[in-house]
Design a protein around this motif. Structure first.
Motif, PDB file in Angstrom:
ATOM      1  N   TRP A  35       0.809  -1.216   0.000  1.00 51.98           N
ATOM      2  CA  TRP A  35       0.000   0.000   0.000  1.00 51.98           C
ATOM      3  C   TRP A  35       0.842   1.264   0.000  1.00 51.98           C
ATOM      4  O   TRP A  35       0.368   2.319  -0.410  1.00 51.98           O
ATOM      5  CB  TRP A  35      -0.937   0.012   1.199  1.00 51.98           C
ATOM      6  N   THR A  38       0.758   4.288  -2.693  1.00 54.78           N
ATOM      7  CA  THR A  38      -0.502   4.282  -3.433  1.00 54.78           C
ATOM      8  C   THR A  38      -1.009   5.720  -3.570  1.00 54.78           C
ATOM      9  O   THR A  38      -1.097   6.446  -2.595  1.00 54.78           O
ATOM     10  CB  THR A  38      -1.565   3.426  -2.713  1.00 54.78           C
ATOM     11  N   GLU A  42      -6.332   6.088  -6.109  1.00 59.83           N
ATOM     12  CA  GLU A  42      -6.549   4.644  -5.974  1.00 59.83           C
ATOM     13  C   GLU A  42      -6.770   4.224  -4.522  1.00 59.83           C
ATOM     14  O   GLU A  42      -7.411   3.203  -4.246  1.00 59.83           O
ATOM     15  CB  GLU A  42      -5.344   3.874  -6.537  1.00 59.83           C
ATOM     16  N   LEU A  43      -6.226   5.000  -3.589  1.00 56.56           N
ATOM     17  CA  LEU A  43      -6.270   4.619  -2.177  1.00 56.56           C
ATOM     18  C   LEU A  43      -7.698   4.456  -1.658  1.00 56.56           C
ATOM     19  O   LEU A  43      -7.997   3.495  -0.944  1.00 56.56           O
ATOM     20  CB  LEU A  43      -5.531   5.657  -1.325  1.00 56.56           C
ATOM     21  N   TYR A  44      -8.578   5.369  -2.015  1.00 57.79           N
ATOM     22  CA  TYR A  44      -9.937   5.316  -1.484  1.00 57.79           C
ATOM     23  C   TYR A  44     -10.695   4.073  -1.960  1.00 57.79           C
ATOM     24  O   TYR A  44     -11.379   3.421  -1.176  1.00 57.79           O
ATOM     25  CB  TYR A  44     -10.691   6.613  -1.799  1.00 57.79           C
ATOM     26  N   ALA A  45     -10.555   3.713  -3.221  1.00 59.97           N
ATOM     27  CA  ALA A  45     -11.218   2.508  -3.734  1.00 59.97           C
ATOM     28  C   ALA A  45     -10.619   1.259  -3.080  1.00 59.97           C
ATOM     29  O   ALA A  45     -11.345   0.326  -2.700  1.00 59.97           O
ATOM     30  CB  ALA A  45     -11.087   2.433  -5.247  1.00 59.97           C
ATOM     31  N   LYS A  46      -9.312   1.253  -2.931  1.00 65.54           N
ATOM     32  CA  LYS A  46      -8.614   0.125  -2.312  1.00 65.54           C
ATOM     33  C   LYS A  46      -9.041  -0.020  -0.845  1.00 65.54           C
ATOM     34  O   LYS A  46      -9.271  -1.126  -0.361  1.00 65.54           O
ATOM     35  CB  LYS A  46      -7.104   0.367  -2.433  1.00 65.54           C
ATOM     36  N   ALA A  47      -9.141   1.111  -0.141  1.00 63.19           N
ATOM     37  CA  ALA A  47      -9.551   1.094   1.265  1.00 63.19           C
ATOM     38  C   ALA A  47     -10.985   0.569   1.397  1.00 63.19           C
ATOM     39  O   ALA A  47     -11.280  -0.230   2.286  1.00 63.19           O
ATOM     40  CB  ALA A  47      -9.417   2.480   1.873  1.00 63.19           C
ATOM     41  N   LYS A  48     -11.858   1.017   0.524  1.00 61.51           N
ATOM     42  CA  LYS A  48     -13.256   0.571   0.548  1.00 61.51           C
ATOM     43  C   LYS A  48     -13.324  -0.940   0.332  1.00 61.51           C
ATOM     44  O   LYS A  48     -14.027  -1.645   1.054  1.00 61.51           O
ATOM     45  CB  LYS A  48     -14.065   1.317  -0.522  1.00 61.51           C
ATOM     46  N   ALA A  49     -12.579  -1.431  -0.648  1.00 56.30           N
ATOM     47  CA  ALA A  49     -12.573  -2.858  -0.954  1.00 56.30           C
ATOM     48  C   ALA A  49     -12.031  -3.689   0.200  1.00 56.30           C
ATOM     49  O   ALA A  49     -12.410  -4.854   0.364  1.00 56.30           O
ATOM     50  CB  ALA A  49     -11.753  -3.118  -2.221  1.00 56.30           C
ATOM     51  N   ASP A  50     -11.169  -3.094   1.018  1.00 61.11           N
ATOM     52  CA  ASP A  50     -10.562  -3.804   2.139  1.00 61.11           C
ATOM     53  C   ASP A  50     -11.368  -3.635   3.437  1.00 61.11           C
ATOM     54  O   ASP A  50     -10.924  -4.042   4.502  1.00 61.11           O
ATOM     55  CB  ASP A  50      -9.119  -3.330   2.338  1.00 61.11           C
ATOM     56  N   SER A  75     -15.957   6.425  -3.349  1.00 61.44           N
ATOM     57  CA  SER A  75     -15.678   5.398  -2.337  1.00 61.44           C
ATOM     58  C   SER A  75     -16.771   5.317  -1.282  1.00 61.44           C
ATOM     59  O   SER A  75     -17.009   4.253  -0.708  1.00 61.44           O
ATOM     60  CB  SER A  75     -14.337   5.677  -1.650  1.00 61.44           C
TER      61      SER A  75
END
Length: 156
Positions: A35, A38, A42-50, A75
């Motif tokens: 991470w 990042t 991209e961070l917000y979408a990645k955080a939401k997915a996690d 997000s």
């Protein structure tokens, strides 16, 4: 709640927030493999997915960048920002940031837990300047009430 501390948040902040907010999961970007570095878009979408619900950042210019604003909005994550004043570096700057976050974050999270949608929160900075953070009294010059006088004799 599951909180993600952005890369620009000082690492010591994560441990302090964990101590104060035991009921919440607090993770710093540097603790997540792959991470670091990042981009915010991209961070917000990645955080939401996690499974994160909140991102904490000190990037106060994020909301002036259209692509980042779009990523935050998409997000659905809550975003909490605080200012880390650059003119107060080192221990004073870190102390101010920690004090700001520690003083306001419990109130912010309480509000977010009952929010009916995404929220953008800005934590109000604590003033670290000497004249606003401490008061020093010389009791020889301005003695507090009941302060014993230097040349007074003890009462029997």
């Amino acid at each position: 709640m599951k909180l993600l501390l952005d890369e620009n948040v000082p690492r010591p902040m994560a441990e302090i927030v964990r101590i104060l907010l035991k009921a919440h999961e607090v993770v710093h970007v540097h603790e997540l493999k792959g991470w670091t570095g990042t981009k915010d878009i991209e961070l917000y979408a990645k955080a939401k997915a996690d499974g994160f619900e909140v991102v904490i950042t000190n990037d106060t210019k994020q909301l002036s960048r259209p692509l980042e604003v779009a990523a935050i909005a998409q997000s659905g994550l809550h975003r909490i920002e605080y200012r880390q004043n650059n003119k107060h570096g080192g221990l004073v700057g870190l102390g101010t940031a920690i004090a700001t976050v520690c003083a306001a974050l419990p109130h912010a999270l309480s509000e977010l837990e009952t929010a009916d949608g995404q929220r953008l929160v800005a934590l109000t900075s604590i003033d670290p300047t000497r004249q606003n953070r401490l008061r020093i009294t010389d009791p020889a010059v301005a003695p507090p009430k009941h302060w014993p006088r230097r040349n007074s004799t003890a009462e029997s």
